[in-house]
Design a protein around this motif. Sequence first.
Motif, short mmCIF file in Angstrom:
data_model
loop_
_atom_site.label_atom_id
_atom_site.label_comp_id
_atom_site.label_asym_id
_atom_site.label_seq_id
_atom_site.Cartn_x
_atom_site.Cartn_y
_atom_site.Cartn_z
N SER A 179 -4.87 -2.32 -0.92
CA SER A 179 -4.43 -2.37 -2.32
C SER A 179 -5.06 -3.56 -3.04
O SER A 179 -5.47 -3.44 -4.19
N ASP A 225 -8.57 -2.73 -3.73
CA ASP A 225 -8.62 -1.73 -4.78
C ASP A 225 -8.43 -2.37 -6.15
O ASP A 225 -9.13 -2.04 -7.10
N SER A 226 -7.49 -3.28 -6.25
CA SER A 226 -7.20 -3.88 -7.56
C SER A 226 -8.14 -5.02 -7.93
O SER A 226 -8.52 -5.17 -9.09
N LEU A 280 -5.81 5.56 0.42
CA LEU A 280 -4.86 4.74 -0.34
C LEU A 280 -4.23 5.55 -1.47
O LEU A 280 -3.02 5.51 -1.68
N ARG A 339 -0.26 6.51 -1.92
CA ARG A 339 0.45 6.21 -3.16
C ARG A 339 1.04 7.47 -3.77
O ARG A 339 2.18 7.47 -4.24
#
Length: 146
Positions: A45, A48-49, A106, A110
């Motif tokens: 995560s 990803d961010s 991912l 989610r």
Amino acid sequence: MTDNSAEDLGAVAADLRLLVGQLNRRLRTASAGHDLTWSQVAAMSRLDSDGPSTTVALARAESVRPQSMGATLSVLSERGLVERSPDPADGRQVLVSLTRRGAAVLSGARSAKQAWLAEAIAAELDPAERRTLVAAMELLKRLVRP
């Protein structure tokens, strides 16, 4: 409950902490088919961010030891979910980034969590309770702001 009672607020805080933990466990169960640990999801995560990162920077961001993050990233790399490449700005550094497969896994995890939660809200809460939940979310957001 009185508005200013420290005991009452302590009880609310304890109940909320337990409830958030239970919700987190249910969400993890909802995405159990993806077979990722909490630390693996956290690392993915973050990538990803925030984009590519060094192991040390990821460890610092997730408040874990670099050795622990290295072990997490090794498993993710073996599964083809992250990849390592030389840092173009500093050839001595190695950047870790999410692969397309990692992003898809991912996203799937989610989506599974969100679907479970949406179904639970629809099944368990009437429209008035849903509005109350939306209002409570705004309050919870204020609690987690930096």
